[in-house]
Motif scaffolding. Sequence first.
Motif, PDB file in Angstrom:
ATOM      1  N   VAL A  97       0.844  -1.205   0.000  1.00 34.65           N
ATOM      2  CA  VAL A  97       0.000   0.000   0.000  1.00 34.65           C
ATOM      3  C   VAL A  97       0.874   1.249   0.000  1.00 34.65           C
ATOM      4  CG1 VAL A  97      -1.680   1.310   1.343  1.00 34.65           C
ATOM      5  CG2 VAL A  97      -1.975  -1.154   1.052  1.00 34.65           C
ATOM      6  N   ASN A 128       2.113   2.274  -3.349  1.00 29.78           N
ATOM      7  CA  ASN A 128       1.026   2.551  -4.303  1.00 29.78           C
ATOM      8  C   ASN A 128       0.726   1.348  -5.190  1.00 29.78           C
ATOM      9  OD1 ASN A 128       0.575   5.181  -3.411  1.00 29.78           O
ATOM     10  ND2 ASN A 128       2.208   5.957  -4.734  1.00 29.78           N
ATOM     11  N   GLU A 158      -1.750  -1.059  -4.789  1.00 31.57           N
ATOM     12  CA  GLU A 158      -2.937  -1.521  -4.078  1.00 31.57           C
ATOM     13  C   GLU A 158      -3.395  -2.896  -4.556  1.00 31.57           C
ATOM     14  OE1 GLU A 158      -2.980   1.354  -5.896  1.00 31.57           O
ATOM     15  OE2 GLU A 158      -2.665   2.842  -4.313  1.00 31.57           O
ATOM     16  N   ALA A 160      -1.355  -5.456  -2.838  1.00 30.14           N
ATOM     17  CA  ALA A 160      -1.764  -5.548  -1.437  1.00 30.14           C
ATOM     18  C   ALA A 160      -3.037  -6.363  -1.301  1.00 30.14           C
ATOM     19  CB  ALA A 160      -1.963  -4.151  -0.857  1.00 30.14           C
TER      20      ALA A 160
END
Length: 183
Positions: A50, A53, A55, A58
């Motif tokens: 996260v 960046n 996502e 993640a």
Amino acid sequence: MTVSNLVTVYFALFTVFAVLGALGVVLLRNIFHSALSMIVCLFAIAGYFVLLNAEFLAMVQVVIYVGAIMVLIIFAILLSQKIMRRNIVQTNAYLIPGAIASAILFGVTAFVSGMTSFVEIGMIPFIPAWFAQVPEKLDNTTVVGWSLMSTYSLPFEIASVLLLMALIGSIVLAKPEGSKHEP
């Protein structure tokens, strides 16, 4: 508090959880508690994604590793009663050979990382350059999907065939001997 300071605080927090989780995996005597510590470590790694960046990675980390693989491992631990009832003796007989092997592996990894030009990774010669280029101003998930289907399509397909072969092999190995369904 600025955004940079906040990112630093979260990075330190994720690092503490990752290190404590990893130490719990290795040092706890109960294998169930070790599995729970691994979940903490995997969540901390998702936090790193996260912060980078990423996502999508993640979410994949949490859904696949924490949601699927760790649940499967915990089920396997709970279903294997012999392991839970018996005290497993943990010895350090292989501490020195393990430390030497780890040092060699770290040295080789550091050497290869230092010698590798990361710009050239993923450039497959038979894919046209216009196809391998990622369009600008796309979100992270779209960029990952575009890369998997253009630049990394061959390694992606090889990995999928390898996983399929592993799945078929595990089914063959798990089949009891003398089964009625033998070909």
